[in-house]
Design an enzyme around this catalytic site. Sequence first.
Site, PDB file in Angstrom:
ATOM      1  N   GLN A  96      22.774  39.876  14.561  1.00  0.00           N
ATOM      2  CA  GLN A  96      23.133  40.759  15.666  1.00  0.00           C
ATOM      3  C   GLN A  96      22.012  40.799  16.711  1.00  0.00           C
ATOM      4  OE1 GLN A  96      26.119  42.112  16.098  1.00  0.00           O
ATOM      5  NE2 GLN A  96      25.601  43.255  17.929  1.00  0.00           N
ATOM      6  N   LYS A 117      32.414  45.054  12.698  1.00  0.00           N
ATOM      7  CA  LYS A 117      32.673  43.666  12.286  1.00  0.00           C
ATOM      8  C   LYS A 117      32.999  43.622  10.795  1.00  0.00           C
ATOM      9  CE  LYS A 117      29.961  41.886  16.120  1.00  0.00           C
ATOM     10  NZ  LYS A 117      28.721  41.326  16.672  1.00  0.00           N
ATOM     11  N   ASP A 146      28.667  32.510  16.101  1.00  0.00           N
ATOM     12  CA  ASP A 146      28.424  33.007  17.463  1.00  0.00           C
ATOM     13  C   ASP A 146      28.415  31.872  18.488  1.00  0.00           C
ATOM     14  OD1 ASP A 146      28.149  35.780  17.903  1.00  0.00           O
ATOM     15  OD2 ASP A 146      26.285  35.806  16.766  1.00  0.00           O
TER      16      ASP A 146
HETATM   17  N1  GUN Z   1      25.240  41.502  20.646  1.00  0.00           N
HETATM   18  C1  GUN Z   1      26.167  41.774  21.598  1.00  0.00           C
HETATM   19  N2  GUN Z   1      27.203  40.908  21.507  1.00  0.00           N
HETATM   20  C2  GUN Z   1      26.919  40.064  20.486  1.00  0.00           C
HETATM   21  C3  GUN Z   1      27.617  38.952  19.920  1.00  0.00           C
HETATM   22  O1  GUN Z   1      28.700  38.539  20.342  1.00  0.00           O
HETATM   23  N3  GUN Z   1      26.971  38.338  18.881  1.00  0.00           N
HETATM   24  C4  GUN Z   1      25.751  38.751  18.424  1.00  0.00           C
HETATM   25  N4  GUN Z   1      25.215  38.080  17.402  1.00  0.00           N
HETATM   26  N5  GUN Z   1      25.096  39.783  18.926  1.00  0.00           N
HETATM   27  C5  GUN Z   1      25.673  40.435  19.963  1.00  0.00           C
END
Ligand code: GUN
Length: 287
Positions: free
Chosen positions: A97, A53, A120
């Site tokens: 995350q 990311k 998110d």
């Molecule tokens: N863990 C797996 N996919 C995601 C996501 O799209 N966002 C977040 N914050 N954690 C994740």
Amino acid sequence: MSGVKIDGKIIAQSVKDRVKNAVTELKNHGISPCLATILIGDDPASATYVRNKHIACEEVGISTKDHKLDANITQSELTKIIDELNSDNSVHGILVQLPLPKQLDEFTTTSRISPLKDVDGLTPHNAGLLAMKKAALIACTPSGVMEMFDYHGIDLEGKNVLLINRSNLVGKPLYHLLLDKNATVITCHSKTKDLTELCKSADIIITAVGDRNKFTLTSEMIKEGAVVIDVAISRFQEKLVGDSDYEDIIQKASFATPVPGGVGPMTVAMLLKNTITAASLSTQIGK
Ligand code: GUN
């Protein structure tokens, strides 16, 4: 018959190109978009996702703030960090995350994020807006899947779509997005009966189980010409796999995503898109 590969890397790049232009535009208006990430503990997969990311942000000119927190952090310590980021005007997006270590509650954590910085789409505010067709910030994987349909001109109206996932991050947001496109949506989960029969009658299958010991989608389980979107990624027999084998599914499907290189890159691209949306929202406060 062999179907068409839905290549997440190509579609993600087209999203990133648009984001890059939007970043330039925002910077011309004196706004430098910034994403803050919070990674708790030392799960290697989560660390890789967060690193990817950051790399993607750098590619399009979005700056990042990286918070790596100890696995034993308490809920109140985490809340304090989120509150600081909420009130930091140089931060436009906040991503915690997931999954979280056991002592931390996912709802308490994600709902603490300001809805305006919720890249998110997981806060009750943004999840509620999505259910009412009014959301500006939508969970990244679901909006990435919708972008894939759009890119290939796959019409959803009247289609029978089978969702094999009911999580807040994937199944529930997708349910609303698909319904808003006039699809007929069935959401399946671990207690669903006759899953194989449901798969056989679906025009489109979106699967996100992520455990090959529990579920594998095979070409015998889909109808000729079905569209298969494989959201899962897990390690199985020393390989990174989805819920299906692309080479098997594509023999019968009209469109299918590979794993890796399918939905994964879309999740990252849509996070970038949400970050510039959040940066734009920050300028509209009080107007
Ligand atoms: N863990 C797996 N996919 C995601 C996501 O799209 N966002 C977040 N914050 N954690 C994740």
